[in-house]
Design an enzyme around this catalytic site. Structure first.
Site, PDB file in Angstrom:
ATOM      1  N   HIS A  67       0.977  -1.200  -0.023  1.00 14.75           N
ATOM      2  CA  HIS A  67       0.218   0.057   0.004  1.00 14.75           C
ATOM      3  C   HIS A  67       0.646   1.411   0.090  1.00 14.75           C
ATOM      4  O   HIS A  67       0.671   2.203  -0.804  1.00 14.75           O
ATOM      5  CB  HIS A  67      -0.758  -0.021   1.307  1.00 14.75           C
ATOM      6  N   GLU A  68       1.775   1.225   1.000  1.00 15.72           N
ATOM      7  CA  GLU A  68       2.749   2.595   0.780  1.00 15.72           C
ATOM      8  C   GLU A  68       3.705   2.766  -0.338  1.00 15.72           C
ATOM      9  O   GLU A  68       3.711   3.791  -0.711  1.00 15.72           O
ATOM     10  CB  GLU A  68       3.531   2.292   2.198  1.00 15.72           C
ATOM     11  N   HIS A  71       1.578   4.612  -2.981  1.00 14.40           N
ATOM     12  CA  HIS A  71       1.898   5.987  -2.841  1.00 14.40           C
ATOM     13  C   HIS A  71       3.137   6.422  -3.280  1.00 14.40           C
ATOM     14  O   HIS A  71       3.178   7.482  -4.034  1.00 14.40           O
ATOM     15  CB  HIS A  71       1.897   6.403  -1.240  1.00 14.40           C
TER      16      HIS A  71
HETATM   17 ZN   LIG Z   1      -2.621   5.355   2.158  1.00 12.62          ZN
END
Ligand SMILES: [Zn+2]
Ligand SMILES: [Zn+2]
Length: 154
Positions: A67-68, A71
Protein backbone atom coordinates in the site's frame (compact mmCIF):
# COMPACT_ATOMS: atom_id res chain seq x y z
CA UNK A 1 11.96 -7.98 12.65
CA UNK A 2 14.40 -5.09 13.09
CA UNK A 3 14.83 -1.92 11.05
CA UNK A 4 17.44 -3.44 8.75
CA UNK A 5 15.30 -6.47 7.93
CA UNK A 6 12.28 -4.24 7.33
CA UNK A 7 14.28 -2.03 4.97
CA UNK A 8 15.40 -5.14 3.08
CA UNK A 9 11.83 -6.48 2.90
CA UNK A 10 10.51 -3.20 1.45
CA UNK A 11 13.31 -3.13 -1.13
CA UNK A 12 12.54 -6.72 -2.15
CA UNK A 13 8.79 -6.11 -2.46
CA UNK A 14 9.50 -2.99 -4.50
CA UNK A 15 11.61 -4.90 -7.03
CA UNK A 16 9.39 -7.98 -7.16
CA UNK A 17 6.00 -6.26 -7.47
CA UNK A 18 6.73 -2.77 -8.81
CA UNK A 19 9.89 -3.58 -10.84
CA UNK A 20 11.47 -0.39 -9.51
CA UNK A 21 13.90 0.12 -6.63
CA UNK A 22 12.90 1.68 -3.32
CA UNK A 23 15.66 4.24 -2.78
CA UNK A 24 14.55 5.88 0.46
CA UNK A 25 14.26 5.01 4.13
CA UNK A 26 11.80 2.93 6.09
CA UNK A 27 11.28 3.95 9.70
CA UNK A 28 9.53 2.08 12.49
CA UNK A 29 6.87 4.08 14.30
CA UNK A 30 6.08 2.96 17.84
CA UNK A 31 3.24 5.40 18.47
CA UNK A 32 1.01 4.76 15.45
CA UNK A 33 -2.45 3.61 16.49
CA UNK A 34 -4.97 3.73 13.72
CA UNK A 35 -2.84 3.14 10.62
CA UNK A 36 -0.44 0.47 9.49
CA UNK A 37 1.90 2.81 7.67
CA UNK A 38 2.43 6.25 6.20
CA UNK A 39 4.22 7.64 3.17
CA UNK A 40 5.81 11.08 3.55
CA UNK A 41 5.49 13.36 0.54
CA UNK A 42 8.27 15.70 1.65
CA UNK A 43 11.24 13.35 1.96
CA UNK A 44 9.74 10.14 0.53
CA UNK A 45 10.33 7.95 3.55
CA UNK A 46 7.86 5.32 4.68
CA UNK A 47 6.83 4.69 8.26
CA UNK A 48 5.55 1.33 9.43
CA UNK A 49 3.53 0.73 12.58
CA UNK A 50 5.68 -1.33 14.94
CA UNK A 51 2.76 -3.60 15.89
CA UNK A 52 2.82 -5.20 12.46
CA UNK A 53 6.43 -6.33 12.75
CA UNK A 54 5.37 -9.25 14.94
CA UNK A 55 5.55 -12.60 13.14
CA UNK A 56 1.81 -13.28 13.41
CA UNK A 57 1.03 -10.12 11.40
CA UNK A 58 3.45 -10.88 8.56
CA UNK A 59 0.76 -11.19 5.88
CA UNK A 60 -0.76 -7.89 7.05
CA UNK A 61 2.67 -6.29 6.98
CA UNK A 62 3.19 -7.28 3.33
CA UNK A 63 -0.18 -5.71 2.44
CA UNK A 64 0.71 -2.51 4.27
CA UNK A 65 4.11 -2.24 2.59
CA UNK A 66 2.53 -2.72 -0.85
CA UNK A 67 0.00 0.00 0.00
CA UNK A 68 2.70 2.49 1.00
CA UNK A 69 4.82 1.58 -2.04
CA UNK A 70 1.84 2.43 -4.27
CA UNK A 71 1.86 5.96 -2.80
CA UNK A 72 5.65 6.08 -3.16
CA UNK A 73 6.06 4.97 -6.77
CA UNK A 74 3.01 6.86 -8.09
CA UNK A 75 4.05 10.07 -6.36
CA UNK A 76 7.62 9.89 -7.65
CA UNK A 77 6.36 9.14 -11.17
CA UNK A 78 3.97 12.11 -11.09
CA UNK A 79 0.83 9.97 -11.22
CA UNK A 80 -2.29 9.97 -9.03
CA UNK A 81 -0.97 8.82 -5.67
CA UNK A 82 -3.95 9.63 -3.43
CA UNK A 83 -6.48 7.05 -2.24
CA UNK A 84 -9.21 8.48 -4.44
CA UNK A 85 -7.08 8.49 -7.63
CA UNK A 86 -7.74 5.86 -10.28
CA UNK A 87 -3.98 5.27 -10.71
CA UNK A 88 -3.75 4.42 -7.03
CA UNK A 89 -6.75 2.09 -7.01
CA UNK A 90 -5.57 0.20 -10.09
CA UNK A 91 -1.98 -0.24 -8.92
CA UNK A 92 -3.07 -1.25 -5.41
CA UNK A 93 -5.27 -3.96 -6.83
CA UNK A 94 -2.59 -5.17 -9.25
CA UNK A 95 0.03 -5.67 -6.54
CA UNK A 96 -2.46 -6.96 -3.96
CA UNK A 97 -1.93 -4.22 -1.37
CA UNK A 98 -4.24 -3.74 1.58
CA UNK A 99 -6.88 -1.02 1.34
CA UNK A 100 -7.00 -0.26 5.03
CA UNK A 101 -4.86 -1.00 8.03
CA UNK A 102 -6.07 -4.33 9.41
CA UNK A 103 -8.08 -3.89 12.57
CA UNK A 104 -6.11 -5.48 15.37
CA UNK A 105 -7.97 -3.60 18.08
CA UNK A 106 -5.59 -0.64 18.28
CA UNK A 107 -8.35 1.80 17.38
CA UNK A 108 -10.73 0.57 20.06
CA UNK A 109 -8.10 0.67 22.77
CA UNK A 110 -7.50 4.30 21.99
CA UNK A 111 -10.99 5.71 21.60
CA UNK A 112 -13.51 3.60 23.44
CA UNK A 113 -13.84 4.13 27.15
CA UNK A 114 -16.92 2.16 28.07
CA UNK A 115 -17.47 -1.50 27.37
CA UNK A 116 -20.93 -2.99 27.64
CA UNK A 117 -21.48 -6.70 27.50
CA UNK A 118 -24.76 -8.46 26.88
CA UNK A 119 -25.70 -10.57 29.89
CA UNK A 120 -27.42 -13.06 27.63
CA UNK A 121 -25.28 -13.57 24.47
CA UNK A 122 -22.04 -11.91 25.70
CA UNK A 123 -21.79 -9.58 22.69
CA UNK A 124 -19.47 -6.64 23.43
CA UNK A 125 -20.36 -3.02 22.69
CA UNK A 126 -17.44 -0.58 22.98
CA UNK A 127 -18.71 2.98 23.35
CA UNK A 128 -17.15 6.42 23.60
CA UNK A 129 -19.91 7.67 25.93
CA UNK A 130 -21.94 6.10 28.67
CA UNK A 131 -25.14 4.36 27.68
CA UNK A 132 -28.44 4.40 29.47
CA UNK A 133 -28.82 0.65 29.98
CA UNK A 134 -32.49 1.07 30.87
CA UNK A 135 -33.16 2.27 27.35
CA UNK A 136 -30.54 0.39 25.31
CA UNK A 137 -30.51 -3.38 25.01
CA UNK A 138 -28.40 -5.82 23.01
CA UNK A 139 -28.90 -5.36 19.26
CA UNK A 140 -28.54 -9.08 18.63
CA UNK A 141 -30.77 -10.68 21.24
CA UNK A 142 -32.39 -7.77 23.16
CA UNK A 143 -30.62 -8.93 26.32
CA UNK A 144 -29.68 -6.60 29.17
CA UNK A 145 -26.37 -4.72 28.85
CA UNK A 146 -23.95 -4.35 31.75
CA UNK A 147 -20.97 -2.00 31.99
CA UNK A 148 -17.60 -3.73 32.36
CA UNK A 149 -14.11 -2.56 33.09
CA UNK A 150 -11.96 -2.63 29.96
CA UNK A 151 -9.52 -5.11 31.51
CA UNK A 152 -12.34 -7.51 32.34
CA UNK A 153 -12.87 -7.97 28.62
CA UNK A 154 -9.47 -7.71 26.93
ZN1 LIG B 1 -2.53 5.24 2.09
ZN1 LIG C 1 -27.23 -10.26 23.39
Amino acid sequence: MNQKELQRLVEDISINYFHKPFLHQVKINKRMRTTGGRYHLDDHHIEINQHFLAKKYHADLIGIIKHELCHYHLHLAGHGYRHRDADFKILLQRVGGSRYAPDIGLRQKQNKKYFYICKNCKAIYPRVRKLDTKRFVCGKCHGKLVLKEKNEIF
